[in-house]
Design a protein around this motif. Sequence first.
Motif, mmCIF file in Angstrom:
data_model
loop_
_atom_site.group_PDB
_atom_site.id
_atom_site.type_symbol
_atom_site.label_atom_id
_atom_site.label_comp_id
_atom_site.label_asym_id
_atom_site.label_seq_id
_atom_site.Cartn_x
_atom_site.Cartn_y
_atom_site.Cartn_z
ATOM 1 N N GLU A 253 5.074 8.146 -4.396
ATOM 2 C CA GLU A 253 6.031 8.435 -4.340
ATOM 3 C C GLU A 253 7.056 6.840 -5.029
ATOM 4 N N TRP B 133 3.289 -1.456 -1.561
ATOM 5 C CA TRP B 133 2.481 -1.587 -0.754
ATOM 6 C C TRP B 133 2.391 -3.100 -0.334
ATOM 7 N N GLU C 18 6.940 3.150 -5.206
ATOM 8 C CA GLU C 18 7.252 1.863 -4.943
ATOM 9 C C GLU C 18 5.921 0.684 -4.553
ATOM 10 N N GLN D 151 2.431 5.713 -0.543
ATOM 11 C CA GLN D 151 3.551 5.059 -0.821
ATOM 12 C C GLN D 151 4.012 4.563 -2.159
ATOM 13 N N GLN E 84 -1.542 5.121 3.605
ATOM 14 C CA GLN E 84 0.044 5.185 4.196
ATOM 15 C C GLN E 84 0.339 4.796 3.094
#
Length: 216
Positions: free
Chosen positions: A124, A128, A126, A121, A117
Motif C-alpha cells: 500500500e 513496515w 508504506e 502495508q 500485515q
Amino acid sequence: MVAYEILIADDHPLFRSALQQALTMGLGAGVRLVEVASIAELEARLAEKTDWDLVLLDLNMPGAYGFSGLVLLRGQYPQIPVVMISAQEESAVVVRAREFGASGFIPKSSSLEVIQQAVRQVLEGEVWWPPQGEEAASLSSEARAASAGLASLTPQQFRVLTMVCEGLLNKQIAYELSVSEATVKAHVTAIFRKLGVRTRTQAALLLQQLESVPAA
C-alpha cells in the motif's frame, strides 16, 4: 486478474512454502508469487520483467554478501520496494536494512498474521518495521561509500565482483560466465574504477562493509 506480483527470494524451500501460504491466504488467489533461490536467479527474473510489486529478499542468499543484494536491487531497480526477511533479528541488522534502503524487515520468527500485515502495508506504499527497527543508528562513511559504489554496478559487474572476492582468477570467471578473459578484465577495471579501489583485496574489504552486522 492478477492483483499483485511478488518475487520471493529465499534459498530455503520450507520458508518459501510458508511465505507462499501466508501471502496466498492474506492477499487472495489473485496474487502471483514467483520463487527464486539465488541472487543469479533473482537477477534473471528482474531482467525479464521490472514491474514487480514487491521483492521479499532473504538476507543470506547465495551470491550475496550481507546487504549487497539489497544494495544492488536499490541501485538497479529503485522503483521496486524490497522487504528483507531474515532469521537474524538483532536490532543492528534491522536498522542496517533500513539504512540501506529496504521498505521493511520481517523476522523469520514472525507469525503468518504479522507477515501478511507487513506485506500488505508495503504494497500500500508504506513501510513496515519490527520494534527493534525503530532504534536510531547511522551507517559509517565507509559503509555509505561501499553502498554507493555497489549500487552503480551492473548485474554482470556485480557477479564478477562476487567471484573476484571468492578468489576466482579471471580465466575461471570467464569460464563460469561464458565470456572471454578480455571481457572479464574490462569488467574488473570498470568495477575497480566505480568502487575507487586498486586491488582485489581492497574490493573484498569494501564488500565486507555490507555484512549484516558491522564488525566491532
